[in-house]
Enzyme design. Structure first.
Site, mmCIF file in Angstrom:
data_model
loop_
_atom_site.group_PDB
_atom_site.id
_atom_site.type_symbol
_atom_site.label_atom_id
_atom_site.label_comp_id
_atom_site.label_asym_id
_atom_site.label_seq_id
_atom_site.Cartn_x
_atom_site.Cartn_y
_atom_site.Cartn_z
ATOM 1 N N ASP A 2 -9.283 12.482 -9.388
ATOM 2 C CA ASP A 2 -8.191 12.925 -8.516
ATOM 3 C C ASP A 2 -8.007 14.442 -8.576
ATOM 4 O OD1 ASP A 2 -6.918 10.777 -7.160
ATOM 5 O OD2 ASP A 2 -5.913 10.121 -9.011
ATOM 6 N N GLN B 188 -3.189 5.060 -9.881
ATOM 7 C CA GLN B 188 -2.552 5.156 -8.569
ATOM 8 C C GLN B 188 -1.077 5.559 -8.727
ATOM 9 O OE1 GLN B 188 -4.395 4.827 -5.809
ATOM 10 N NE2 GLN B 188 -2.724 5.101 -4.369
ATOM 11 N N LYS C 268 -9.843 1.491 -1.761
ATOM 12 C CA LYS C 268 -10.711 2.233 -2.683
ATOM 13 C C LYS C 268 -11.801 1.329 -3.256
ATOM 14 C CE LYS C 268 -7.216 5.657 -3.621
ATOM 15 N NZ LYS C 268 -6.316 6.413 -4.508
HETATM 16 N N1 L34 Z 1 -3.679 8.806 -8.151
HETATM 17 N N2 L34 Z 1 -2.462 8.296 -6.271
HETATM 18 C C1 L34 Z 1 -3.571 8.805 -6.822
HETATM 19 N N3 L34 Z 1 -4.568 9.335 -6.069
HETATM 20 C C2 L34 Z 1 -4.487 9.335 -4.722
HETATM 21 O O1 L34 Z 1 -5.443 9.911 -3.989
HETATM 22 C C3 L34 Z 1 -3.364 8.778 -4.111
HETATM 23 N N4 L34 Z 1 -3.220 8.692 -2.738
HETATM 24 C C4 L34 Z 1 -1.895 8.858 -2.155
HETATM 25 C C5 L34 Z 1 -0.945 7.909 -2.906
HETATM 26 N N5 L34 Z 1 -1.194 7.852 -4.343
HETATM 27 C C6 L34 Z 1 -2.340 8.276 -4.914
HETATM 28 C C7 L34 Z 1 -3.927 7.828 -1.982
HETATM 29 O O2 L34 Z 1 -4.911 7.243 -2.381
HETATM 30 C C8 L34 Z 1 -2.136 8.442 -0.719
HETATM 31 N N6 L34 Z 1 -3.396 7.721 -0.742
HETATM 32 C C9 L34 Z 1 -3.922 7.002 0.337
HETATM 33 C C10 L34 Z 1 -5.137 6.339 0.261
HETATM 34 C C11 L34 Z 1 -5.625 5.602 1.330
HETATM 35 C C12 L34 Z 1 -4.916 5.517 2.489
HETATM 36 C C13 L34 Z 1 -3.713 6.179 2.578
HETATM 37 C C14 L34 Z 1 -3.232 6.910 1.506
HETATM 38 C C15 L34 Z 1 -5.445 4.684 3.605
HETATM 39 O O3 L34 Z 1 -6.343 3.908 3.435
HETATM 40 N N7 L34 Z 1 -4.844 4.797 4.817
HETATM 41 C C16 L34 Z 1 -5.199 4.039 5.987
HETATM 42 C C17 L34 Z 1 -4.151 3.007 6.328
HETATM 43 C C18 L34 Z 1 -3.826 2.084 5.218
HETATM 44 C C19 L34 Z 1 -2.710 1.123 5.572
HETATM 45 O O4 L34 Z 1 -2.952 0.245 6.406
HETATM 46 O O5 L34 Z 1 -1.630 1.255 4.995
HETATM 47 C C20 L34 Z 1 -5.267 5.008 7.175
HETATM 48 O O6 L34 Z 1 -5.967 4.709 8.117
HETATM 49 O O7 L34 Z 1 -4.580 6.024 7.118
#
Ligand code: L34
Length: 284
Positions: free
Chosen positions: A119, A96, A52
């Site tokens: 959010d 988060q 983020k």
């Molecule tokens: N308050 N909490 C709040 N807001 C959110 O919108 C979230 N979420 C979920 C968990 N808690 C939260 C996220 O940000 C899930 N989430 C989230 C954000 C980013 C990624 C996955 C979940 C992400 O960047 N995923 C990458 C891989 C990351 C890795 O290597 O672990 C992808 O390519 O899917």
């Protein structure tokens, strides 16, 4: 063989649009600011928060990280939220999740000013979504919709099945599909005949949190399959809720994990923060 909907590609487009608008705001002396609160040492949360912050830098926002120790009390956390609510340079606040178990997530969500709730978890923003009159959409469901739109997929009149009923994904996801005239079914752990219901879906969204939960026999030929799950296997490998290799042979469109919905969540957060900064300055 299904076409891949790349979250990397679609999120890059969304972020480019946000960056262009951010550049215009900066000419007016406004720089969007996002505050991200992270409590404790959850390694997945650390990765997401870093992503983020990186996205904020890419689009030209200011980001502030508040990394609090596991031992933080609810009072301390609420005090920080209150401070950020009052801070003029901060337009979006995000805490988060999940929080350590001694902290009440609901209390924190309720404390964030709805105008800064990028959010869209605050009850007042949730209520606005329900009646279709919203400022912010929750980032993950909005990211899924963006992928659907980008791929030119029509929702109207389609059978849409959402597996999962969380406040963060399943429920708002169903509502957004309904707003676009989908015929929506929400499935969950008590659902009977899950396989029969899923195999009727033209559009299937999996938000269960279990690796390989959606198998090929649950998917209709030509269905659009959107995988919200991010599961970490013992090997360290990431995988979604969908048995990708088998399902991609049946689906018409499918999203990968990683590189699917995850990056979209972050792009939509950028979009919400931009909207918050504009609204705070009376623009649009
Ligand atoms: N308050 N909490 C709040 N807001 C959110 O919108 C979230 N979420 C979920 C968990 N808690 C939260 C996220 O940000 C899930 N989430 C989230 C954000 C980013 C990624 C996955 C979940 C992400 O960047 N995923 C990458 C891989 C990351 C890795 O290597 O672990 C992808 O390519 O899917």
């Amino acid at each position: 063989m299904a076409k891949l909907i790349s979250g990397k590609e679609v999120s890059a487009r969304v972020k480019a649009e946000v960056k262009a608008e951010c550049d215009r705001l900066k000419e007016k002396g406004i720089t969007p600011g996002l505050a991200v609160i992270i409590v404790g040492n959850d390694p997945a949360s650390r990765v997401y928060v870093n992503n983020k912050k990186k996205a904020c830098a890419e689009v030209g926002f200011v980001s502030e990280e508040y990394a609090l120790p596991e031992s933080t009390t609810e009072e301390q956390l609420l005090e920080l939220v209150d401070e950020l609510n009052k801070k003029d340079t901060i337009h979006g606040i995000l805490c988060q999740l999940p929080l350590p178990s001694h902290l009440d997530e609901k209390a924190v969500i309720n404390a964030i000013s709805p105008e800064k709730d990028v959010d869209a978890f605050h009850p007042s923003n949730v209520g606005k979504i329900m009646i279709g009159d919203y400022t912010f959409l929750p980032c993950t469901p909005a990211g899924v919709m963006e992928m659907i739109h980008f791929s030119g997929i029509e929702v109207s009149g389609k059978n849409c099945v959402v597996i999962g009923r969380s406040n963060i994904v399943g429920k708002p996801m169903a509502m957004l599909l309904l707003h676009e005239n989908g015929t929506v079914t929400i499935c969950h752990s008590r659902t009977k005949n899950l396989k029969e219901i899923c195999s009727q879906a033209d559009i299937l969204v999996a938000a269960v949190g279990r690796p390989n939960f959606v198998t090929a026999d649950m998917v209709k030929d030509g269905a659009v399959v959107l995988d919200v799950g991010i599961n970490r296997l013992k090997s360290g490998k990431l995988c979604g809720d969908v048995d990708f290799e088998a399902v991609e042979k049946k689906a018409s469109y499918i999203t990968p994990v990683p590189g699917g919905v995850g990056p979209m969540t972050i792009a939509m957060l950028m979009k919400n923060t931009l909207s918050a900064a504009k609204a705070a300055n009376g623009i649009e």
